[in-house]
Design a protein around this motif. Structure first.
Motif, mmCIF file in Angstrom:
data_model
loop_
_atom_site.group_PDB
_atom_site.id
_atom_site.type_symbol
_atom_site.label_atom_id
_atom_site.label_comp_id
_atom_site.label_asym_id
_atom_site.label_seq_id
_atom_site.Cartn_x
_atom_site.Cartn_y
_atom_site.Cartn_z
ATOM 1 N N ILE A 190 0.828 -1.208 0.000
ATOM 2 C CA ILE A 190 0.000 0.000 0.000
ATOM 3 C C ILE A 190 0.863 1.259 0.000
ATOM 4 N N HIS A 191 1.959 1.260 0.753
ATOM 5 C CA HIS A 191 2.829 2.431 0.769
ATOM 6 C C HIS A 191 3.520 2.654 -0.576
ATOM 7 N N ILE A 192 3.889 1.581 -1.248
ATOM 8 C CA ILE A 192 4.469 1.722 -2.590
ATOM 9 C C ILE A 192 3.424 2.270 -3.556
ATOM 10 N N LEU A 193 2.182 1.802 -3.467
ATOM 11 C CA LEU A 193 1.131 2.274 -4.366
ATOM 12 C C LEU A 193 0.814 3.754 -4.165
ATOM 13 N N LYS A 194 0.978 4.268 -2.959
ATOM 14 C CA LYS A 194 0.649 5.668 -2.675
ATOM 15 C C LYS A 194 1.694 6.657 -3.204
ATOM 16 N N LEU A 195 2.854 6.160 -3.628
ATOM 17 C CA LEU A 195 3.857 7.053 -4.210
ATOM 18 C C LEU A 195 3.375 7.535 -5.571
ATOM 19 N N ILE A 196 3.753 8.761 -5.941
ATOM 20 C CA ILE A 196 3.157 9.421 -7.091
ATOM 21 C C ILE A 196 3.671 8.916 -8.437
ATOM 22 N N GLU A 197 4.951 8.853 -8.644
ATOM 23 C CA GLU A 197 5.472 8.481 -9.953
ATOM 24 C C GLU A 197 6.040 7.066 -9.944
ATOM 25 N N GLU A 205 8.774 6.014 -11.250
ATOM 26 C CA GLU A 205 10.197 6.042 -10.920
ATOM 27 C C GLU A 205 10.409 6.048 -9.416
ATOM 28 N N ASN A 206 9.596 6.805 -8.697
ATOM 29 C CA ASN A 206 9.695 6.850 -7.237
ATOM 30 C C ASN A 206 9.367 5.490 -6.634
ATOM 31 N N ARG A 207 8.370 4.819 -7.180
ATOM 32 C CA ARG A 207 8.001 3.495 -6.676
ATOM 33 C C ARG A 207 9.150 2.510 -6.826
ATOM 34 N N ILE A 208 9.783 2.528 -8.000
ATOM 35 C CA ILE A 208 10.893 1.607 -8.251
ATOM 36 C C ILE A 208 12.076 1.939 -7.347
ATOM 37 N N LEU A 209 12.394 3.237 -7.221
ATOM 38 C CA LEU A 209 13.514 3.655 -6.388
ATOM 39 C C LEU A 209 13.308 3.237 -4.932
ATOM 40 N N VAL A 210 12.140 3.504 -4.388
ATOM 41 C CA VAL A 210 11.846 3.148 -2.996
ATOM 42 C C VAL A 210 11.839 1.636 -2.823
ATOM 43 N N LEU A 211 11.285 0.914 -3.796
ATOM 44 C CA LEU A 211 11.271 -0.535 -3.716
ATOM 45 C C LEU A 211 12.689 -1.098 -3.648
#
Length: 73
Positions: free
Chosen positions: A30-37, A39-45
């Motif tokens: 859920i926290h990954i899904l709430k990220l906006i872009e 690229e941000n999702r992949i970076l945080v993951l």
């Protein structure tokens, strides 16, 4: 939702309650899904995966002196 520790969390959706490893995975998802872009999702993951695999806890440390001196009353 709240993380309790490594591989442990609790989640209460009203209609569903989770705890333990499954709740921890739901928290991550859920926290990954709430990220906006994307690229941000992949970076945080990747950052989370690296910190998980290496047991790196440096991001959780707060160091340094207190910004405000304590005054006696």
């Amino acid at each position: 939702m709240a993380t309790i520790g490594r591989n442990a969390a609790v989640a209460d959706f009203g209609w569903l309650r989770l705890s333990g490893y499954l709740a921890w995975l739901a928290w991550l998802f859920i926290h990954i899904l709430k990220l906006i872009e994307f690229e941000n999702r992949i970076l945080v993951l990747f950052q989370w995966a690296w910190n998980y695999l290496t047991r790196n806890r440096s991001a959780r440390l707060i160091t340094g002196p207190s910004p405000l001196p304590l005054r006696p009353r």
